[in-house]
Design a protein around this motif. Structure first.
Motif, PDB file in Angstrom:
ATOM      1  N   ALA A 123       0.833  -1.203   0.000  1.00  0.00           N
ATOM      2  CA  ALA A 123       0.000   0.000   0.000  1.00  0.00           C
ATOM      3  C   ALA A 123       0.868   1.254   0.000  1.00  0.00           C
ATOM      4  N   SER A 124       1.955   1.245   0.754  1.00  0.00           N
ATOM      5  CA  SER A 124       2.814   2.429   0.795  1.00  0.00           C
ATOM      6  C   SER A 124       3.569   2.594  -0.517  1.00  0.00           C
ATOM      7  N   THR A 125       3.895   1.486  -1.203  1.00  0.00           N
ATOM      8  CA  THR A 125       4.570   1.571  -2.493  1.00  0.00           C
ATOM      9  C   THR A 125       3.651   2.216  -3.527  1.00  0.00           C
ATOM     10  N   LYS A 126       2.369   1.869  -3.511  1.00  0.00           N
ATOM     11  CA  LYS A 126       1.414   2.478  -4.426  1.00  0.00           C
ATOM     12  C   LYS A 126       1.273   3.971  -4.151  1.00  0.00           C
ATOM     13  N   THR A 127       1.258   4.353  -2.903  1.00  0.00           N
ATOM     14  CA  THR A 127       1.145   5.772  -2.547  1.00  0.00           C
ATOM     15  C   THR A 127       2.362   6.536  -3.049  1.00  0.00           C
ATOM     16  N   ASP A 128       3.560   6.005  -2.866  1.00  0.00           N
ATOM     17  CA  ASP A 128       4.783   6.664  -3.316  1.00  0.00           C
ATOM     18  C   ASP A 128       4.801   6.779  -4.848  1.00  0.00           C
ATOM     19  N   ALA A 129       4.361   5.735  -5.516  1.00  0.00           N
ATOM     20  CA  ALA A 129       4.366   5.745  -6.979  1.00  0.00           C
ATOM     21  C   ALA A 129       3.362   6.752  -7.524  1.00  0.00           C
ATOM     22  N   SER A 130       2.226   6.921  -6.868  1.00  0.00           N
ATOM     23  CA  SER A 130       1.218   7.871  -7.370  1.00  0.00           C
ATOM     24  C   SER A 130       1.592   9.307  -7.036  1.00  0.00           C
ATOM     25  N   ALA A 131       2.424   9.543  -6.053  1.00  0.00           N
ATOM     26  CA  ALA A 131       2.842  10.903  -5.694  1.00  0.00           C
ATOM     27  C   ALA A 131       3.818  11.467  -6.720  1.00  0.00           C
ATOM     28  N   LYS A 132       4.652  10.640  -7.303  1.00  0.00           N
ATOM     29  CA  LYS A 132       5.648  11.121  -8.274  1.00  0.00           C
ATOM     30  C   LYS A 132       4.992  11.714  -9.518  1.00  0.00           C
ATOM     31  N   PRO A 133       3.994  11.078 -10.118  1.00  0.00           N
ATOM     32  CA  PRO A 133       3.377  11.690 -11.296  1.00  0.00           C
ATOM     33  C   PRO A 133       2.723  13.043 -10.978  1.00  0.00           C
ATOM     34  N   ARG A 134       2.139  13.202  -9.798  1.00  0.00           N
ATOM     35  CA  ARG A 134       1.538  14.484  -9.428  1.00  0.00           C
ATOM     36  C   ARG A 134       2.607  15.569  -9.384  1.00  0.00           C
ATOM     37  N   ARG A 135       3.730  15.281  -8.759  1.00  0.00           N
ATOM     38  CA  ARG A 135       4.817  16.260  -8.699  1.00  0.00           C
ATOM     39  C   ARG A 135       5.335  16.551 -10.093  1.00  0.00           C
ATOM     40  N   SER A 136       5.418  15.537 -10.918  1.00  0.00           N
ATOM     41  CA  SER A 136       5.909  15.725 -12.274  1.00  0.00           C
ATOM     42  C   SER A 136       4.939  16.583 -13.079  1.00  0.00           C
ATOM     43  N   LYS A 137       3.645  16.365 -12.943  1.00  0.00           N
ATOM     44  CA  LYS A 137       2.655  17.175 -13.648  1.00  0.00           C
ATOM     45  C   LYS A 137       2.706  18.615 -13.172  1.00  0.00           C
ATOM     46  N   ARG A 138       2.847  18.804 -11.890  1.00  0.00           N
ATOM     47  CA  ARG A 138       2.927  20.141 -11.317  1.00  0.00           C
ATOM     48  C   ARG A 138       4.171  20.866 -11.844  1.00  0.00           C
ATOM     49  N   ARG A 139       5.282  20.154 -11.877  1.00  0.00           N
ATOM     50  CA  ARG A 139       6.524  20.737 -12.390  1.00  0.00           C
ATOM     51  C   ARG A 139       6.397  21.059 -13.876  1.00  0.00           C
ATOM     52  N   ASP A 140       5.781  20.152 -14.631  1.00  0.00           N
ATOM     53  CA  ASP A 140       5.585  20.386 -16.064  1.00  0.00           C
ATOM     54  C   ASP A 140       4.715  21.617 -16.317  1.00  0.00           C
ATOM     55  N   ARG A 141       3.679  21.787 -15.517  1.00  0.00           N
ATOM     56  CA  ARG A 141       2.826  22.966 -15.658  1.00  0.00           C
ATOM     57  C   ARG A 141       3.617  24.239 -15.342  1.00  0.00           C
ATOM     58  N   PHE A 142       4.425  24.192 -14.302  1.00  0.00           N
ATOM     59  CA  PHE A 142       5.250  25.341 -13.922  1.00  0.00           C
ATOM     60  C   PHE A 142       6.223  25.693 -15.040  1.00  0.00           C
ATOM     61  N   VAL A 143       6.857  24.703 -15.631  1.00  0.00           N
ATOM     62  CA  VAL A 143       7.789  24.932 -16.737  1.00  0.00           C
ATOM     63  C   VAL A 143       7.041  25.497 -17.941  1.00  0.00           C
ATOM     64  N   ALA A 144       5.859  24.976 -18.245  1.00  0.00           N
ATOM     65  CA  ALA A 144       5.072  25.459 -19.380  1.00  0.00           C
ATOM     66  C   ALA A 144       4.661  26.924 -19.172  1.00  0.00           C
ATOM     67  N   ILE A 145       4.253  27.265 -17.967  1.00  0.00           N
ATOM     68  CA  ILE A 145       3.877  28.648 -17.669  1.00  0.00           C
ATOM     69  C   ILE A 145       5.109  29.554 -17.790  1.00  0.00           C
ATOM     70  N   GLY A 146       6.232  29.086 -17.305  1.00  0.00           N
ATOM     71  CA  GLY A 146       7.474  29.862 -17.407  1.00  0.00           C
ATOM     72  C   GLY A 146       7.864  30.120 -18.853  1.00  0.00           C
ATOM     73  N   ILE A 147       7.767  29.108 -19.686  1.00  0.00           N
ATOM     74  CA  ILE A 147       8.084  29.264 -21.109  1.00  0.00           C
ATOM     75  C   ILE A 147       7.095  30.227 -21.769  1.00  0.00           C
ATOM     76  N   LEU A 148       5.824  30.098 -21.436  1.00  0.00           N
ATOM     77  CA  LEU A 148       4.804  30.989 -21.980  1.00  0.00           C
ATOM     78  C   LEU A 148       5.096  32.445 -21.616  1.00  0.00           C
ATOM     79  N   VAL A 149       5.462  32.684 -20.373  1.00  0.00           N
ATOM     80  CA  VAL A 149       5.805  34.039 -19.929  1.00  0.00           C
ATOM     81  C   VAL A 149       6.999  34.558 -20.726  1.00  0.00           C
ATOM     82  N   LEU A 150       8.025  33.750 -20.884  1.00  0.00           N
ATOM     83  CA  LEU A 150       9.223  34.186 -21.614  1.00  0.00           C
ATOM     84  C   LEU A 150       8.949  34.429 -23.091  1.00  0.00           C
ATOM     85  N   VAL A 151       8.134  33.588 -23.693  1.00  0.00           N
ATOM     86  CA  VAL A 151       7.894  33.677 -25.137  1.00  0.00           C
ATOM     87  C   VAL A 151       6.850  34.734 -25.488  1.00  0.00           C
TER      88      VAL A 151
END
Length: 150
Positions: free
Chosen positions: A5-33
């Motif tokens: 159960a804890s392995t599933k929780t850890d595995a599902s937390a990584k994609p959320r952080r990755s999506k959040r980071r990807d959104r932040f990078v996309a917003i940053g690029i949009l601001v710059l461009v």
């Protein structure tokens, strides 16, 4: 089973952080461009013009040459106009452009008055003068409002 159960929780937390980071990078690029160029191209010149109108500075410059020319401008709607001007090359102040008081009839005599090697005092906008190395590089005029022999 608690380990699974804890392995599933850890595995599902990584994609959320990755999506959040990807959104932040996309917003940053949009601001710059998008946002930065809009500010530089539209807001910057308007702000600089307003600042220059209320902050004047007198600078002494040695003239290298002066030539007549015609400056042009156009509005967002495409309406354009042309203006007589004298372009003054200096050794220590870069390129300066005089439009105030310059007409088709007097532009040659004004340009001829700036003999090479003479020093003149020019009334220019403080912001434009501070930025004159950059403005000269991008072929943007630093406008002279008044001038007199030093």
């Amino acid at each position: 089973m608690t380990m699974a159960a804890s392995t599933k929780t850890d595995a599902s937390a990584k994609p959320r952080r990755s999506k959040r980071r990807d959104r932040f990078v996309a917003i940053g690029i949009l601001v710059l461009v998008v946002l930065v160029p809009v500010l530089v191209i539209f807001v910057g010149p308007i702000t600089l013009k307003a600042y220059d109108a209320s902050h004047r500075v007198e600078v002494s410059c040695e003239v290298l040459s002066a030539r007549t020319g015609v400056g042009s401008s156009h509005s967002v709607k495409g309406i354009g106009s042309s203006t007589n001007q004298v372009v003054i090359e200096t050794s220590d102040c870069g390129t300066l452009t005089l439009r105030w008081g310059v007409t088709r009839d007097n532009k040659e005599s004004i340009a001829d008055g700036f003999a090479p090697g003479t020093t003149w005092k020019f009334d220019v906008g403080a912001g434009s003068y501070r930025l004159h190395p950059f403005l000269n590089t991008i072929r943007q005029a630093v406008f002279v409002k008044d001038f007199r022999r030093a």
